[in-house]
Structure formats: structure tokens, C-alpha cells
Design a protein around this motif. Structure first.
Motif, PDB file in Angstrom:
ATOM      1  N   TYR A  10       0.847  -1.355   0.039  1.00  0.00           N
ATOM      2  CA  TYR A  10       0.064   0.060  -0.083  1.00  0.00           C
ATOM      3  C   TYR A  10       0.941   1.236   0.074  1.00  0.00           C
ATOM      4  O   TYR A  10       2.081   1.277   0.568  1.00  0.00           O
ATOM      5  N   GLU A 328     -11.282  -4.194  -2.069  1.00  0.00           N
ATOM      6  CA  GLU A 328     -11.382  -2.863  -2.244  1.00  0.00           C
ATOM      7  C   GLU A 328     -11.867  -1.960  -0.965  1.00  0.00           C
ATOM      8  O   GLU A 328     -11.512  -0.747  -0.922  1.00  0.00           O
ATOM      9  N   LYS A 331      -8.882  -1.075   1.013  1.00  0.00           N
ATOM     10  CA  LYS A 331      -8.194   0.117   0.555  1.00  0.00           C
ATOM     11  C   LYS A 331      -9.117   1.394   0.584  1.00  0.00           C
ATOM     12  O   LYS A 331      -8.538   2.409   1.243  1.00  0.00           O
ATOM     13  N   TYR A 335      -7.390   4.440   2.670  1.00  0.00           N
ATOM     14  CA  TYR A 335      -7.118   5.947   2.152  1.00  0.00           C
ATOM     15  C   TYR A 335      -8.293   6.834   2.158  1.00  0.00           C
ATOM     16  O   TYR A 335      -7.918   8.126   2.261  1.00  0.00           O
TER      17      TYR A 335
END
Length: 375
Positions: A10, A328, A331, A335
Motif C-alpha cells: 500500500y 476494495e 483500500k 485511503y
């Protein structure tokens, strides 16, 4: 020279951490609900931990196992008392894979046999025998496949009886709560029958507590939720709060001899200082009780999210199972919400492995963020 490119990364570069807050090189804070695969057991940079290591480093950081090291004895004594495993002896090493490797070797020494029974979706490490008993073809090289291993389904007692009754099995190795596999557990009936049959056939039962041990399940060891007593217990991840340390707890019935096991770095002074700091904080801050209490709170919070199909695991070794793959979602949590979580071989499971001293307020933050990303 470049790094050997084996990790998908990441785009986050941590530079400092305190408690469950990790700060990156841009000054952004993240809440750590993964603890680097359940390694961070007492929080990042806990003052007891930092002071223990600093004090030890100013005295002596390392010498070989050819000399007296009273800190090893102190660690073994405290571990025995806190875990209620005083009828075991401790061999110190550096990692979970090394702990399992030594456990398997010791089992084979003990009964002169060589075949091992392990279980589907189990993960036991990446070294020779440890990776051979791991259910992952992608990391099991031809040289490792020379080992004699039977990988059986969890909770299939008839399949287990069929294999162990062949009388060539040296060891059964089992994660009480599977980590990488996705937080599956044996049923009490299955696990207790496995233990009983191991005694009957003189097979060494190895409880792999590398990830699920050290208070993470709401008891010191996860197998203590069951009516069993393993011959060997392996530990590592939460044992040193980030400092490389592992251990093999070996029942008194298995006798030691000089040269039987060995390690260069295992049980060094700094590692023992880290291990003692972790045990001191677990005891002083009642972290096992906190783990058990927060498990109940976690289940209540999860029940308010309709997309969660199942809560898996125990204590603070937890998984949320969805009807979609969570890659997903992880993530987005990193983020957008600035939170670390984990994945598993079961792509529908989001793994939660925070430090054992998190709070209900921290869990509220996690579930608030999760709801935002599921809207």
C-alpha cells in the motif's frame, strides 16, 4: 541493489506510532486495527516496552546461548504463571515458523515417526516442515513437498480417525483459531476428540498459538477455551510487540538433552526484555479481560451492520464476513478512513487484530468508518 519484490505494498510510509495511532511521512494519522498481523499486542511504543528495551540495550543486547542468561529464566517463569502452563518448559527462538519447525522436529524425535496431520486453510510458517504443513500450494516448493503430510478438513472426525489409525503419525498441528485461513475454529467435540486420539496413538499434539495466543482470544491461550492439554504449544507474534521472538512450550513429559534444539539469536537479552515487557503490561493492564469484554461489544456493534453476514473468531482475533470480496473495502478504509485492517485466504473476510489495550471508543471509531464505506 534493489529489494526482492515479493510484497504488494500500500502507498503508506509509517514513520512513528503510539498506541493504535500510526503516523506516516506526510503527517497523516491512521488507526491500526491490524497490528501488523497481530504482532502489536500492547500498543505501539508502550512506555513499559520502550523503557525495558532501552535499559537492556545499555547493559547487554546479545550474547550466545553458551552462557548464563537469567532473563530467559525470568521470562519462562512469568510466562508459565500468567498462562497457567507451569508444567511446560520453554525453548526460545525468533519467529512462529521457527517455533513450529522446532515443535515438529521435537515430535519426530519423541516418537520416531515422520508423518504430520494438519488442516485445510492452516498456516504454520514458511520454513521447511512448517510450510509443508501449511495449506497453500503457492508457497510450498518441491523441496518442501518431500515431507510426509496429510492435510485434512476441519471438523471431519472420521477423516482424522482414518489417518491417525495408520500409526505412522508423529504430530498433529492445529491453529485453535485460524489466522490467514479466515478465523475458522474447530468444534469443541472435534478438538477434544483429536486430543484424546493423539494420546491413544502416542502422537504429539501441537497447538499453534502463534497468532491466537498471548491473550488475543480472551484467554491466555485459545486452546484454553477447550478441554484439552497439548503436548507442545508454539508462540510468537504477540510475544514481543514487534521485537522478533518466538517460543516453544514443551510439556514436562518430553525430556530435553544437550544439542536437541538450538538457535543463535533465540532468547537473546533484548528479545527477553521485550517479552517481559509484554507480559508485565498484559498483567498490569488486565488485557486478557479487556480482550474478552471487547469481543462482546464488537459483536453488538457488528449486529447493527446488515452487510455483515457473520462475526468470526474470539476476543480480539476477529473477522467480519461479507457476501463480497473485501479487497476494495480495505483500500477504502486505508485511503479514505485512514484505518489499517487485514485480509485472509477467505476473500470475503475482513480481519481485525488490534492491540489488546484498545477501548470501546476505538471500536466505535472503526464501526463508524466501516458504515461510511458501506453506504
Amino acid at each position: 541493489m534493489n529489494l526482492f519484490d515479493v510484497y504488494p505494498l500500500y502507498d503508506v510510509t509509517p514513520v512513528s506510532a503510539k498506541g493504535i495511532v500510526v503516523t506516516d511521512d506526510k503527517g497523516q494519522d491512521y488507526l491500526d486495527f491490524y497490528g501488523g498481523h497481530a504482532v502489536i499486542s500492547i500498543g505501539h511504543s508502550h512506555p513499559t516496552y520502550v523503557n525495558r528495551l532501552k535499559d537492556q540495550l545499555e547493559k547487554i543486547g546479545f550474547y550466545s546461548n553458551a552462557i548464563q542468561n537469567p532473563i530467559q529464566e525470568e521470562l519462562a517463569s512469568k510466562l508459565g504463571k500468567l498462562s497457567n502452563c507451569e508444567d511446560y518448559n520453554l525453548f526460545l527462538c525468533n519467529s512462529g515458523a521457527e517455533a513450529n519447525e522446532n515443535a515438529l522436529k521435537l515430535a519426530s524425535f519423541q516418537n520416531g515417526k515422520s508423518r504430520v496431520i494438519s488442516f485445510k486453510n492452516g498456516f504454520h510458517g514458511r520454513t521447511s516442515a512448517a510450510v509443508a504443513v501449511t495449506d497453500n500450494e503457492k508457497i510450498n516448493a518441491p523441496i518442501n513437498k518431500q515431507q510426509k503430510v496429510s492435510i485434512l478438513p476441519f471438523n471431519d472426525l472420521q477423516a482424522f480417525i482414518s489417518e491417525i489409525s495408520k500409526k505412522d503419525v508423529c504430530a498433529v498441528i492445529i491453529e485453535t483459531i485460524q489466522g490467514v485461513g479466515g478465523l475458522d475454529m474447530p468444534s469443541p467435540d472435534f478438538y477434544e476428540n483429536v486430543a484424546k486420539l493423539c494420546k491413544e496413538y502416542e502422537v504429539i499434539l501441537i497447538a499453534d498459538e502463534v497468532q491466537c495466543g498471548y491473550g488475543r482470544s480472551g484467554k491466555f491461550f485459545a486452546f484454553q477455551h477447550f478441554n484439552i492439554k497439548p503436548d507442545i504449544i508454539t508462540v510468537a507474534k504477540g510475544m514481543g510487540n514487534g521485537f522478533p521472538i518466538g517460543g516453544v512450550l514443551i510439556h514436562d513429559s518430553i525430556k530435553a538433552s544437550y544439542g536437541l534444539l538450538g538457535t543463535t539469536f533465540g532468547g537473546n537479552h533484548l528479545a527477553c526484555a521485550a517479552g517481559l515487557a509484554v507480559l508485565e503490561v498484559i498483567e498490569k493492564e488486565n488485557l486478557i479481560e479487556n480482550s474478552a469484554e471487547l469481543f462482546e461489544y464488537f459483536k453488538l456493534k457488528a449486529a447493527t451492520i446488515p452487510q455483515v453476514k457473520q462475526v468470526k473468531g474470539m476476543g480480539l482475533m476477529l473477522g467480519l464476513e461479507f457476501d463480497f470480496e473485501v479487497g476494495e473495502l480495505r483500500k477504502k478504509l486505508i485511503y479514505n478512513q485512514h484505518m489499517f485492517t487485514g485480509g485472509a485466504n477467505n476473500k470475503h473476510v475482513l480481519r481485525i487484530l488490534p492491540a489488546l489495550n484498545i477501548t470501546k471508543e476505538n471500536l466505535d471509531q472503526f464501526f463508524d468508518a466501516l458504515k461510511k464505506e458501506l453506504e
